[in-house]
Structure formats: C-alpha cells, structure tokens
Design a protein around this motif. Sequence first.
Motif, PDB file in Angstrom:
ATOM      1  N   ALA A 275     -37.557  77.539   6.434  1.00  0.00           N
ATOM      2  CA  ALA A 275     -37.495  78.759   5.636  1.00  0.00           C
ATOM      3  C   ALA A 275     -38.038  78.519   4.235  1.00  0.00           C
ATOM      4  O   ALA A 275     -38.829  79.311   3.709  1.00  0.00           O
ATOM      5  CB  ALA A 275     -36.061  79.270   5.578  1.00  0.00           C
ATOM      6  N   THR A 276     -37.601  77.392   3.632  1.00  0.00           N
ATOM      7  CA  THR A 276     -38.109  77.071   2.295  1.00  0.00           C
ATOM      8  C   THR A 276     -39.607  76.801   2.338  1.00  0.00           C
ATOM      9  O   THR A 276     -40.357  77.209   1.438  1.00  0.00           O
ATOM     10  CB  THR A 276     -37.370  75.844   1.734  1.00  0.00           C
ATOM     11  OG1 THR A 276     -35.972  76.089   1.763  1.00  0.00           O
ATOM     12  CG2 THR A 276     -37.798  75.565   0.307  1.00  0.00           C
TER      13      THR A 276
ATOM     14  N   ALA B 252     -41.446  80.082   2.517  1.00  0.00           N
ATOM     15  CA  ALA B 252     -41.447  80.750   1.216  1.00  0.00           C
ATOM     16  C   ALA B 252     -42.478  80.116   0.285  1.00  0.00           C
ATOM     17  O   ALA B 252     -43.233  80.811  -0.408  1.00  0.00           O
ATOM     18  CB  ALA B 252     -40.053  80.692   0.591  1.00  0.00           C
TER      19      ALA B 252
ATOM     20  N   THR C 168     -34.522  79.737  -2.546  1.00  0.00           N
ATOM     21  CA  THR C 168     -34.346  79.136  -1.227  1.00  0.00           C
ATOM     22  C   THR C 168     -34.085  77.636  -1.324  1.00  0.00           C
ATOM     23  O   THR C 168     -33.276  77.085  -0.575  1.00  0.00           O
ATOM     24  CB  THR C 168     -35.585  79.390  -0.353  1.00  0.00           C
ATOM     25  OG1 THR C 168     -36.760  78.936  -1.046  1.00  0.00           O
ATOM     26  CG2 THR C 168     -35.733  80.859  -0.047  1.00  0.00           C
TER      27      THR C 168
ATOM     28  N   THR D 166     -34.226  85.005   3.858  1.00  0.00           N
ATOM     29  CA  THR D 166     -34.037  83.566   4.025  1.00  0.00           C
ATOM     30  C   THR D 166     -32.720  83.112   3.434  1.00  0.00           C
ATOM     31  O   THR D 166     -31.984  82.316   4.036  1.00  0.00           O
ATOM     32  CB  THR D 166     -35.206  82.820   3.366  1.00  0.00           C
ATOM     33  OG1 THR D 166     -36.422  83.215   3.988  1.00  0.00           O
ATOM     34  CG2 THR D 166     -35.033  81.327   3.497  1.00  0.00           C
TER      35      THR D 166
ATOM     36  N   SER E  69     -29.834  84.279   5.626  1.00  0.00           N
ATOM     37  CA  SER E  69     -29.797  83.499   6.857  1.00  0.00           C
ATOM     38  C   SER E  69     -29.280  82.086   6.607  1.00  0.00           C
ATOM     39  O   SER E  69     -28.454  81.565   7.367  1.00  0.00           O
ATOM     40  CB  SER E  69     -31.195  83.451   7.476  1.00  0.00           C
ATOM     41  OG  SER E  69     -31.192  82.683   8.650  1.00  0.00           O
TER      42      SER E  69
ATOM     43  N   THR F  56     -32.169  92.495   7.211  1.00  0.00           N
ATOM     44  CA  THR F  56     -32.197  91.052   6.988  1.00  0.00           C
ATOM     45  C   THR F  56     -30.867  90.376   7.297  1.00  0.00           C
ATOM     46  O   THR F  56     -30.831  89.164   7.497  1.00  0.00           O
ATOM     47  CB  THR F  56     -32.576  90.746   5.530  1.00  0.00           C
ATOM     48  OG1 THR F  56     -31.662  91.436   4.651  1.00  0.00           O
ATOM     49  CG2 THR F  56     -33.986  91.183   5.230  1.00  0.00           C
TER      50      THR F  56
END
Length: 865
Positions: A22-23, A26, A289, A757, A760, A845
Amino acid sequence: MGNPLWLIARRSFAEGWTRLTATLLAALGSVALIAGSLQFALRAQDAVAGSDASEYSRADVLVQGGTVDPGDPAAVPDGRIRLDRVASRPGVAAAAGDAAVEVTAARADGRTVTASAEGRTLLRPWVHDSRLNPYRLEAGRAPAADGEVAVVQYMSRAGKVRVGDSLTLTLPRQTRRVRVSGVVSVQGREAVAAGNLVLAPSETVRRAALLPAGTWQSVWVKAAPGVPADRLRDELARDLGGAATVRTAASVRDAQTSAAAGEGASVAGVIGMLSSVAMFVGLFVVANTFGTLVRQRTWRLALLGAIGATPRQIKRLIRLEALVLGAIAAVGGTAAGGPLSGLITRLFARDGFDVSAAAPRVDWVSLGVPAAAGILVTQLAAWRAARRAAGISPVQALRSTVTESRERRWPRVLGALVIFLGAGFWYMVGIAVRASDPPGQDRTFGISLMIVFGTLLTVTGLAVLTPFFVGPLGGLVGRVGTLVGGETGRLAHTTITRSPRRVSSAASSLMLGVALVASVALVTLSVNDRFREAGRQVMAADHAITATARTAEGGPAPVARDVADLVAGTPGVSRSVAITQTEVTLVSPADRPDPEDEFEPFRFLVTGAEQAGLRDVLRLGGRPPALRTGEIALSSTVLKEQGLRRGQRIVVRGAQGRVALTVADAYHDPSHLFAEQALVAPATMDRLDVNAATQAVLVRGGAQQELTRAVAGAPGVQVLDRDAYVDAASDSLTRPLRATYTFIGMALLLALFGMATTVSMSVTERTREFGLLGAVGATARQIRSIVRWEAATVVVLGTILGLGIAMGTLALLHVATGSSYLRPDPPWWLFPAVAAGAAVAALLTSSLPARRAAAVPVLEAAKAE
C-alpha cells in the motif's frame, strides 16, 4: 548498519510485503504524478517555444516597414516598404516581399485546425526564389494560383489535412475556400515558433493584407556573395532612412528564440505550480501511509529495542526500508509518467492547448528528477516515522495490544505554529504584491499563487493538529453511536479516542481531498456566476454572430467583417454592430520616471464599434459618449494605471503606424468580455489596424431562426443568444482555471487512495483486537459497525476542516485580489454535496476493511502481533 539488522530488514520485507504494498503504491502514484507533470511541462515549454526553425533561415537581412517593437519579433511592422526600393540596392542578391495575416483555418467538416500550444495561424506568401525560400516540400507542390495554399507539416498532421483537401480560411474581412496543394517543413521541423503557416501566392497574401501594389510589410534580403550581413544592414538603413527598420536576419532569429523561450518558461511555470500541488499531495499521502506502517510494527520495533538495538539502528532500519521503497517507486513511477503525460496532453488538447507537436523528452531531467523525487519523498515521509520508531520503549513489546503512547502536546503545537508562520509569510507576500503591482490579471495571478502556497502550508499545519480534534469529536460520535447502536457505539468511541493518530491520518487525507475539490468548486462557481451576471448586465444585444471555431485560448474565433452585412436587412433587426479588436502600444506619454530606466512598453487592447448603435447592444459602465474619429475612451483601470486624464493627447502605435488620439472619457466593462481596456469608433480603428479582427457581430432584435438563415451562406458562422455567447466568450478567460481540473483530479484520486490505504492498514493493525472481540461474543455486524463509526469520525473531521480551508482560501483570495470574480458566496447546495461525496468515499473505502475485520478468526488473532 550491521549484518543482524540487515537480516531483520530483509525478513521484514519478506514477511510484510502485503503491508508495504500500500505504501509502495502511494509512493509510486506520487512519483507518477511528478513524472507525468514534469514531462507535460517540458513538452509544453518546447511546444510554446517552438523549434529552432525560422522562416528567416535563408535570409541575411530583414527590412521592415516603419518601426517595429524589437522585443516582439511576432509584431506586425507599422509601416510599408516597396520591394523595388530594396531589390535595386547594391549588395542585394535577392529580395522577396513578406506579409502576415492572422487567419482561422477549418477543415471541410468545419473542425478548426488550431496551432500548437499558444501559437497562431498565419497566412504568409510563398517565396519562389530558392535563395530565400526556407520551405521544403514534403508532399504535393507549391501554390501557383489564387485559391491554392501549402501548409506546414504540423497543420497537416494535427488537422488530418492532406494534399487536395479543402480548407476554409476566415480572413479579417472575408471567408475563403482554398485547396491544399502541398505540405512543407521548415529546416526539417513541422512548424515554426509563430505556429501554423498557410502559404499562398504572393499577390493573394498582399491583397488579404490590404497592401498597395508592390508594397509589403517587410522584405527578406539575401546579400550578394562577399557582402557581410552587418555591412548590408548598415548600408540599407542609411539609404532608406526612417522609412524602415533594418535588422540582420540572425538578430531576428535570436529574438524569436528568446521570446519563445520566455513564453515557454511562463507556461512551464504555471504548469509547475499545478504540479507542485500534485507533489504536495503525494508527499502528504506517503507520509501518512508510512507513519501508519511504522505504527503497525510498534510491537516488533519495541522488541528490537528490548534485545539491544539502539535508537540509531532502528532509525537506519526505517530509512533503509524507505530507500528500497523509494527506489522501486522511482523506477515504476517514472515509467508510469509517460502514459500519464500522454493522458494529460490529450485532455489539454481537447481544451485547445495542444502540445503534441513537441516530442516526449527522454533525458536526465525528465527521468532523473522524478526518480530523485521518489527517493526524496519517501525519505522525507520516513523522517518523522523513524524518529517515532526510535522513541518506542522496550516495555511496549510486552503489551498485548497496540495502544498509542501519550505524546507531549507542546512539540506538536510548536511545530504547527512554525508551519502557520510559514503560511502567514506567503500570505503577506501576496499582500505585498497587491500593494506594489498595478491591477490586472498578472497581479491577480501572482496573489493567487502566493495564497496557494500559504494554503498548502495551512493544510500541513492542520494535519499536525488533527489528533487534538479526534478526542472531542470521537466523544460526540460515540455518544451518537451509543444512542443509535448501544454497546457497539460505546466500543466505537473507545477505539476512536484510544488511537487519535490513527484516525487523524485518514481524516487528514480526506481533509486534503475535500479542500482540493471544494476550493476548485468554489472558485469555478464564483467566476462562472460573475461572468454570467456581468455579461448579461453589459450585453444588451439579443444575439451574437460568432465563428464555430475556437481560438487557442478557448473563446470564439474571429469572424469575417462582411458577416455584419448579411444580417443588416433581416426582419426584426433594429441594430447590428461589429465588434473589432486590435492591440496597440502606448508611445507617449509613457510612465517612465527616469529616462535611464528600462521599462516594459504598455500594450493594451482597443475595441472598435459603431458609436451610433453602441448603447443598443452594450451597456458599458460610465456611459461613454459617442466617440468621433481621433478620440479614444479608456477604461478607468488603464486611465489610473498609466496616469492619464480626460482631454489628454496620447500617441499609440498600431499595425498602421503611430496615431495621435484624444482621451475623450473613462468607462468600465465589468464583464471583461467586450471592451475591457479601450474603445474607439470604426474610422479610428481603421487608422490603427485596417485588418483588425472582428470578434463578433452583436444584434438587437430579430429571431434566431431568421438570423441563422441569413448567415447560412457564410461557412463556420453561428448565431448564439445572449447567455450562450457570454458562456462561449468567457471560455478564453476561464481556460487557466479549467486547466487545473486535470491536476486536481489526479491529486484527489491520490488523496482518496491515501485515505483508503490508511483505513485498510488500521484494520490490519487491529487484527488481535477484532479477533478477541469476536471471541467474547461480538457479532460480525457489530464489528463492521465499529469500523463504520470510526469512518464517520473521519468523514466529519475531514469534511469540516476541508470545507473550512476552502472557504478561508476563497475569502483570502477575495480580500487580497479585490476581485469581484472571487466572492465567498457559495450556493447552499455545495456543502451538502461535498459532505455527501466525502461520506460516500469513506463508506466505499471502509466497506472492505470492515468485512475483513469481521472475518478475523480467533486463532489468527491469538498469534497476531
């Protein structure tokens, strides 16, 4: 770092790649925005600047009639020169007459063929002498008869025009159909810096420019063998006296290059400002994130500290992870920047700003800068996370749940205060710009730029303070949740207030997204509403006859002047007035306090209109009197800016040379659409520019169907009612605003991705917690409700702060610029619409993370970190 920590870092990547993804995404999205924006800015600069090709590439000397502004190589000379006076001089091997007439070109299907970027389409003469001709035929043949033209390659490619196709040329006084006989390149390039060239036989161009027989705007000269260009220039200047301006062709080419480079830098600067917003959003999202990623690993990092790892080693571990992430994101983002740049190019081309003439750049700037930015963004984002990780005490390794430690308030408050002081600095610079610069679009743009920079810092400062708002707001949401959901609401309140940083990370991303959308919406609605209001106030005519084609700026293209005659006898028409326009330069008196100081010549637009019927079609503020030949009315802004007064004699330089005028009165056009700076009678306009472009024909009375029937024989002409014309005319002034939509849209997607993100990852962070709730009897529905109540807190906090930033920004713009087009008076439906959009985004989201939270098995929770 030491081998053990390297092994730990490698194991951390191997086991936690799903959390790192996820990071990484991003960061990759941020770098892609930077790479795509940079690539587009470079292409825009190249397209505006044109190539190094010049139509004067084979000439040695350029003789221009009368005088010409040396700082503007595209300016039309204000005098005329006979070709035979130059061709017969000693040292001249060849000479060719030249003239330029701005036209609008349209294909047979009516589609306009626009020039690249900010360029124009010019009708120029074909040069038959091979010693001076810079044009190389790539297809077809040279134009030989009236009605035949050759076009440059860019025009052929962008407009899909081939040899044998028909074009409709709208000239200042008439519309003509011509046939394409050839396609040419210039020094191997598709176009020149001026834009598109339509090349016709010399006599066709001379008549279109309304020049006497044998007379031209300028003459190209080829020096005889052995005669230096400098010497020939001096001799011609001495022989011709003050009848012409004589320059070497090399100096004109250098001036073209310099002017084009300046325009390209200006365009790149505007796009760079928009790109900086995208870069800021990317940094903001990656920082959020990455901070969440570090917070997820509190237990493991504390355990490392418990077994002997020093804070410095833990910092280096986090930075190593950031370096690897940044490197991967740099490569992937830079590669993704190419397709993204193509998308931006297509979107801008649809709005009239086409930079496809410039090829994509592949060099160290276009590739190295985004790659370096990717590493820099991730390192900056990891800086605070590394400090926080190094401060985790070993005792936290013994805790069974991830609970945020209580942090001291004053460092966060002090940091936010420093950021707010930086924002205040930019706001003060904006105020200083207003105090020092004269009113106008340049001042408004400068102030707006400073306020944008200040607002970005304000957003950062509020993001730093967001955790302080979570507690009170979480308590309010918890009480509402308790009333609605009972025990579920109480549990939601506990999870919200226990981890304010987790909630604030998602809320700050939503705050940024709401601020971006609301700010653009507020400015757009304010500007459009003011244009409609002012346009309807000024335009008294019922209809306007305009071209279906659009200019490069997005407004209606000029029409031929003979269109006004077509509607004069239409039943019901009481008045029809042609609105012409040209640009002139103020020669005297000029605002120049010290004769030794250099100053920018003041150029302004002059509008020509029949005075007898002007008040029937336009309601100008100040109600200027009917102007006679030799009189000019100036807008109050121009009058004040230049220190002029009523009754004063001024001299301006137009396309026909210097003209002395008397300032008759002051007025103002609040719509900025019809006569923004100056107004003259048609006879005076002919003295300034006999080929002045006709912007529109304003008609009072008559039915739209009858008017449409009257102009049916004129190709590329349409009849618009008052509202439709005001909207169409304002497009050219609002195009810079519309250009922001692409960048803001991409930045918004990145901000929403950051929020999704963060939500999550926060669910993953609480695997043990949700599993234990299920073990003690919480149902899946209750667990999903806890996540959704937390999402509700994110929505409320992010929406309130985002709307506050947007309203504050518009209020600052209104106060700082003093513009009535930037009014903090939003429609009532905007706030509910933005709040509803934020709620939908948060719901979408959080739905998947909520389902994941409810599905956590008890055994998995027992072994989770």
